[in-house]
Write a protein that holds these residues in place. Structure first.
Motif, PDB file in Angstrom:
ATOM      1  N   LEU A 114     -21.119  70.986  -3.900  1.00 46.17           N
ATOM      2  CA  LEU A 114     -21.918  71.104  -2.690  1.00 46.17           C
ATOM      3  C   LEU A 114     -23.271  71.758  -2.921  1.00 46.17           C
ATOM      4  CD1 LEU A 114     -19.126  72.460  -0.282  1.00 46.17           C
ATOM      5  CD2 LEU A 114     -19.866  70.085  -0.584  1.00 46.17           C
ATOM      6  N   CYS A 115     -23.378  72.576  -3.956  1.00 43.57           N
ATOM      7  CA  CYS A 115     -24.544  73.441  -4.121  1.00 43.57           C
ATOM      8  C   CYS A 115     -25.168  73.336  -5.503  1.00 43.57           C
ATOM      9  CB  CYS A 115     -24.149  74.917  -3.935  1.00 43.57           C
ATOM     10  SG  CYS A 115     -23.445  75.342  -2.353  1.00 43.57           S
ATOM     11  N   HIS A 116     -26.448  73.680  -5.555  1.00 44.69           N
ATOM     12  CA  HIS A 116     -27.078  74.087  -6.804  1.00 44.69           C
ATOM     13  C   HIS A 116     -27.126  75.609  -6.739  1.00 44.69           C
ATOM     14  CE1 HIS A 116     -28.144  70.116  -8.196  1.00 44.69           C
ATOM     15  NE2 HIS A 116     -28.801  69.837  -7.082  1.00 44.69           N
ATOM     16  N   PHE A 117     -26.296  76.262  -7.546  1.00 43.97           N
ATOM     17  CA  PHE A 117     -26.155  77.709  -7.453  1.00 43.97           C
ATOM     18  C   PHE A 117     -27.266  78.436  -8.206  1.00 43.97           C
ATOM     19  CE2 PHE A 117     -21.753  76.713  -6.282  1.00 43.97           C
ATOM     20  CZ  PHE A 117     -21.583  77.608  -5.231  1.00 43.97           C
ATOM     21  N   SER A 118     -27.734  79.498  -7.599  1.00 46.91           N
ATOM     22  CA  SER A 118     -28.735  80.349  -8.240  1.00 46.91           C
ATOM     23  C   SER A 118     -28.065  81.298  -9.222  1.00 46.91           C
ATOM     24  CB  SER A 118     -29.474  81.174  -7.180  1.00 46.91           C
ATOM     25  OG  SER A 118     -28.627  82.214  -6.688  1.00 46.91           O
ATOM     26  N   VAL A 119     -28.890  82.037  -9.938  1.00 51.92           N
ATOM     27  CA  VAL A 119     -28.393  83.180 -10.690  1.00 51.92           C
ATOM     28  C   VAL A 119     -27.809  84.176  -9.682  1.00 51.92           C
ATOM     29  CG1 VAL A 119     -30.015  82.919 -12.585  1.00 51.92           C
ATOM     30  CG2 VAL A 119     -30.660  84.275 -10.578  1.00 51.92           C
ATOM     31  N   PRO A 120     -26.990  85.134 -10.125  1.00 44.43           N
ATOM     32  CA  PRO A 120     -26.408  86.097  -9.180  1.00 44.43           C
ATOM     33  C   PRO A 120     -27.464  86.872  -8.390  1.00 44.43           C
ATOM     34  CG  PRO A 120     -25.232  86.176 -11.256  1.00 44.43           C
ATOM     35  CD  PRO A 120     -26.442  85.293 -11.487  1.00 44.43           C
ATOM     36  N   VAL A 121     -27.149  87.094  -7.115  1.00 45.89           N
ATOM     37  CA  VAL A 121     -28.018  87.901  -6.252  1.00 45.89           C
ATOM     38  C   VAL A 121     -27.220  89.069  -5.664  1.00 45.89           C
ATOM     39  CG1 VAL A 121     -29.634  86.052  -5.736  1.00 45.89           C
ATOM     40  CG2 VAL A 121     -27.606  86.341  -4.288  1.00 45.89           C
ATOM     41  N   GLY A 122     -26.321  89.598  -6.472  1.00 42.97           N
ATOM     42  CA  GLY A 122     -25.497  90.731  -6.083  1.00 42.97           C
ATOM     43  C   GLY A 122     -24.107  90.576  -6.647  1.00 42.97           C
ATOM     44  N   LYS A 244     -34.267  75.800  -9.919  1.00 38.84           N
ATOM     45  CA  LYS A 244     -34.875  76.020 -11.224  1.00 38.84           C
ATOM     46  C   LYS A 244     -36.019  77.031 -11.128  1.00 38.84           C
ATOM     47  CE  LYS A 244     -37.106  73.623 -15.093  1.00 38.84           C
ATOM     48  NZ  LYS A 244     -37.574  72.313 -15.623  1.00 38.84           N
ATOM     49  N   ARG A 245     -36.884  76.858 -10.131  1.00 42.34           N
ATOM     50  CA  ARG A 245     -38.010  77.785  -9.975  1.00 42.34           C
ATOM     51  C   ARG A 245     -37.517  79.193  -9.653  1.00 42.34           C
ATOM     52  NH1 ARG A 245     -40.201  73.234  -7.105  1.00 42.34           N
ATOM     53  NH2 ARG A 245     -39.649  74.220  -5.117  1.00 42.34           N
ATOM     54  N   PHE A 246     -36.511  79.266  -8.810  1.00 40.04           N
ATOM     55  CA  PHE A 246     -35.944  80.568  -8.430  1.00 40.04           C
ATOM     56  C   PHE A 246     -35.355  81.273  -9.650  1.00 40.04           C
ATOM     57  CE2 PHE A 246     -32.477  83.291  -6.984  1.00 40.04           C
ATOM     58  CZ  PHE A 246     -33.044  83.963  -5.909  1.00 40.04           C
ATOM     59  N   ASN A 247     -34.565  80.562 -10.427  1.00 43.61           N
ATOM     60  CA  ASN A 247     -33.926  81.174 -11.594  1.00 43.61           C
ATOM     61  C   ASN A 247     -34.954  81.609 -12.636  1.00 43.61           C
ATOM     62  OD1 ASN A 247     -31.487  80.698 -10.371  1.00 43.61           O
ATOM     63  ND2 ASN A 247     -30.869  79.038 -11.731  1.00 43.61           N
TER      64      ASN A 247
END
Length: 277
Positions: A114-122, A244-247
Motif C-alpha cells: 500500500l505504501c512507499h515507506f520512509s526512513v523511520p520517523v520515531g 526518495k527525496r525525503f529519505n
C-alpha cells in the motif's frame, strides 16, 4: 517488568517557545527559514491524533511531526497535518490527491503493498498494561491465552502477536482507540491492553485520568520489540519520488538526536510538574 512512572503533564510543555523547536532543528542540521517568511511550498499529510507521536495538541505536532517537518524544511517545504480517525486517515492518505500520504505507520508485509515507506520517523515500544490489584497476567504472550486483551482496530502489534491472534491463540477485542481501551481496563472490561509506552504515559498524565488511577497501572515491557514508525507515501510514481527525496534529505539530519531531545524536553517538563489530583 517494571511499574510505569506517572506524573502530571504541565501546561508549560504545550506552550513551549518556538525557540526550543528552532534549536532542535538547528541541532539536527536543518536550515532555518528567515523569520516571518512563509514557504509557498506546502505538503499535506493525513494523520490520526496519536499523542505524543503525532498530534495537534503538542509542540510541532508531536515527536514524529517535529521530525517530518524538520526533514521537509530541509527540502524547502512547510508541512500541514490534518487529523482524522485512523481508518479515514489511511483512506485519505492513500487515495486523496490532497495528501502525500499519512503517518505515523508501523511497517508490515501487508502494508508494503500500500505504501512507499520512509526512513523511520520515531521509535515505539509496545507494552502490556494491567491493573496492579489484579496481579501480573503473565510474563509471555503464551500466558495470556485465556485472557481478554484490548487492542485498537486497524493497529498492527507485531508479527508474533498478530500471528497468534490469527491462529486463535490469543483472545482480543478491538477498541476504537487507546484512550477507550484504557478506560475499559479500569472498569475491568479487559484484563490487559496492548499500548505503546509513550502513548500510555501521555494518556495517564492527561485530565481524563486521576492520580489514583495512574497509581493502579503497571506494565510488562519485555514482550514486544522496539519498532520504528514511518511516513506512508502514496504508492504511485509521485509517492515514490517524494519518498526518495525525503529519505535523501533525512540523511543530512541527526534524527536520532532530534528524537532524544524531544523526549528529554518532555521528560524534564513532566519531572518538574506537580501531579494532578
Amino acid at each position: 517488568m517494571r511499574f510505569l512512572r506517572t506524573v502530571g503533564l504541565p501546561f508549560c510543555f504545550f506552550m513551549h517557545s518556538a525557540l526550543a523547536l528552532a534549536l532542535a532543528h538547528e541541532q539536527a542540521g536543518a536550515p532555518m527559514a528567515a523569520p516571518g517568511v512563509a514557504s509557498s511550498r506546502i505538503v499535506r499529510f493525513a494523520a490520526e491524533d496519536w499523542p505524543p507521536f503525532i498530534t495537534g495538541s503538542l509542540l510541532a505536532d508531536g515527536m514524529s511531526g517535529a521530525m517530518v517537518s524538520a526533514i521537509f524544511e530541509r527540502m524547502g517545504y512547510v508541512v500541514k497535518y490534518e487529523y482524522f480517525p485512523w481508518k479515514r486517515a489511511m483512506q485519505f492518505g492513500l487515495a486523496s490527491p490532497r495528501y502525500a500520504g499519512f503517518l505515523a505507520v508501523w511497517r508490515t508485509p501487508e502494508r508494503e503493498k500500500l505504501c512507499h515507506f520512509s526512513v523511520p520517523v520515531g521509535n515505539t515500544q509496545g507494552v502490556l498494561a494491567y491493573l496492579k490489584e489484579d496481579g501480573v497476567p503473565g510474563a509471555t504472550l503464551a500466558d495470556l491465552g485465556k485472557l481478554r486483551i484490548g487492542t485498537v482496530a486497524g493497529y498492527s502489534n507485531g508479527e508474533q502477536f498478530d500471528g497468534m491472534v490469527a491462529r486463535g491463540e490469543l483472545k482480543t477485542e478491538e477498541g476504537l482507540n487507546d484512550a477507550t481501551n484504557l478506560k475499559k481496563l479500569f472498569i475491568k472490561r479487559y484484563r490487559v491492553i496492548v499500548i505503546e509506552r509513550h502513548v500510555l504515559q501521555h494518556l495517564l498524565m492527561g485530565r481524563n485520568f486521576s492520580k489514583a488511577e495512574r497509581e493502579r497501572i503497571a506494565i510488562i515491557d519485555t514482550v514486544f520489540k522496539e519498532r520504528p514508525v514511518h511516513v506512508c507515501f502514496q504508492r504511485d510514481a509521485e509517492g515514490a519520488a517524494q519518498q526518495k527525496r525525503f529519505n535523501e534529505a533525512a540523511r543530512d539530519i541527526d534524527t536520532a538526536r532530534l528524537e532524544r531531545d524531544y523526549w528529554k524536553r518532555l521528560d524534564q517538563s513532566l519531572a518538574s510538574a506537580p501531579s494532578s489530583p
